[in-house]
Design a protein around this motif. Structure first.
Motif, short mmCIF file in Angstrom:
data_model
loop_
_atom_site.label_atom_id
_atom_site.label_comp_id
_atom_site.label_asym_id
_atom_site.label_seq_id
_atom_site.Cartn_x
_atom_site.Cartn_y
_atom_site.Cartn_z
N SER A 45 -40.90 34.18 39.87
CA SER A 45 -41.27 32.78 40.11
C SER A 45 -40.14 31.91 40.63
O SER A 45 -40.39 30.81 41.15
CB SER A 45 -41.82 32.15 38.82
N SER A 46 -38.89 32.37 40.51
CA SER A 46 -37.75 31.54 40.91
C SER A 46 -36.69 32.37 41.63
O SER A 46 -36.57 33.57 41.40
CB SER A 46 -37.11 30.88 39.68
N ALA A 47 -35.92 31.69 42.47
CA ALA A 47 -34.77 32.31 43.14
C ALA A 47 -33.50 31.91 42.40
O ALA A 47 -33.31 30.74 42.06
CB ALA A 47 -34.70 31.86 44.59
N TYR A 48 -32.65 32.90 42.13
CA TYR A 48 -31.41 32.65 41.39
C TYR A 48 -30.20 33.06 42.22
O TYR A 48 -30.24 34.05 42.96
CB TYR A 48 -31.41 33.43 40.08
N ASP A 49 -29.12 32.30 42.04
CA ASP A 49 -27.86 32.68 42.68
C ASP A 49 -27.25 33.90 41.98
O ASP A 49 -26.55 34.69 42.61
CB ASP A 49 -26.87 31.51 42.63
N LEU A 50 -27.53 34.05 40.69
CA LEU A 50 -26.98 35.16 39.92
C LEU A 50 -27.88 35.47 38.73
O LEU A 50 -28.37 34.55 38.06
CB LEU A 50 -25.57 34.83 39.42
N VAL A 51 -28.09 36.75 38.48
CA VAL A 51 -28.76 37.21 37.27
C VAL A 51 -27.74 37.99 36.46
O VAL A 51 -27.16 38.96 36.95
CB VAL A 51 -29.98 38.11 37.59
N ILE A 52 -27.51 37.56 35.22
CA ILE A 52 -26.63 38.28 34.30
C ILE A 52 -27.54 39.07 33.37
O ILE A 52 -28.30 38.49 32.60
CB ILE A 52 -25.73 37.32 33.52
N LEU A 53 -27.45 40.40 33.43
CA LEU A 53 -28.45 41.25 32.80
C LEU A 53 -27.85 42.21 31.77
O LEU A 53 -26.95 42.99 32.10
CB LEU A 53 -29.17 42.06 33.90
N ASP A 54 -28.37 42.14 30.55
CA ASP A 54 -28.02 43.12 29.51
C ASP A 54 -28.93 44.33 29.69
O ASP A 54 -30.12 44.18 29.96
CB ASP A 54 -28.23 42.49 28.13
#
Length: 212
Positions: A45-54
């Motif tokens: 649903s959204s565009a992100y500059d960065l995804v920090i993923l565990d």
């Protein structure tokens, strides 16, 4: 203004990351998730500059999640932040398309550096991992025996080390129990271990080596 998604099932980790991010990007808009389903819905649903993923969120197939994210948004920047060994897991996630991989036990300054580097269109590897891979390359050998495992085998090994049984893993990955049993047998054979205790000890050896 930067827009960042933090996907981690621990409140204290998300709070700490928000603090680090706000030090660098005061106006950053930050969304939070604690599981894979929430993460996927946010990405859709959204565009992100960065995804920090565990990679250790409950009931989450982290390899499939990363693949799906990058299939939907090929240019998405993803930083893997985890308690799991960089040396054991990093190469697989980087090959899938993550821009960086860092252990949660890294100093805050190093985590901040990873975030800033990736937002500035650079990749990130920790100093310890760079040294390990450089030494292995110069000596003409693999950095570690875990490189013999496929992406799926690494994912299954990850769940085994974290206490999941074959049935649990089959449910998480939506595959037949016999498939997981076959992968488990292959993992043990490739790594030269005979049980989960030996497997966990081997992974811990490489985790300690990278962080030291």
């Amino acid at each position: 203004m930067k827009k960042i998604l933090i996907a981690d099932d621990h409140n204290i980790v998300r709070t700490g990351l928000i603090f680090l991010i706000k030090e660098e990007f005061i106006q950053a808009e930050i969304d939070e998730c604690r599981n894979g389903d929430c993460t996927w819905e946010k990405i859709r649903s959204s565009a992100y500059d960065l995804v920090i993923l565990d990679i250790s969120m409950p009931l989450t197939d982290s390899f499939a999640l990363l693949k799906n994210i990058l299939a939907l948004r090929p240019e998405q920047k993803v930083l893997i932040l985890t308690m799991n060994s960089e040396e054991v897991y990093a190469k697989n996630y980087l090959q899938l398309g993550a821009k960086g991989f860092i252990n949660k036990e890294a100093p805050p300054s190093e985590i901040r550096k990873a975030i800033v580097n990736i937002l500035n269109n650079k990749k990130y590897l920790s100093p310890g991992l760079k040294e390990t891979w450089t030494t292995a390359a110069l000596e003409g050998r693999m950095a570690n025996p875990f490189e013999t495992l496929s992406h799926r085998e690494v994912e299954i090994m990850h769940h085994l080390i974290n206490g999941k049984n074959v049935s649990d893993i089959a449910g998480i990955l939506s595959v037949h129990i016999s498939t997981i049993s076959t992968h488990k047998s292959n993992i043990m054979q490739k790594l030269g271990v005979s049980n989960i205790i030996e497997l966990s000890k081997l992974a811990q050896v490489f985790n300690t080596r990278t962080l030291s």
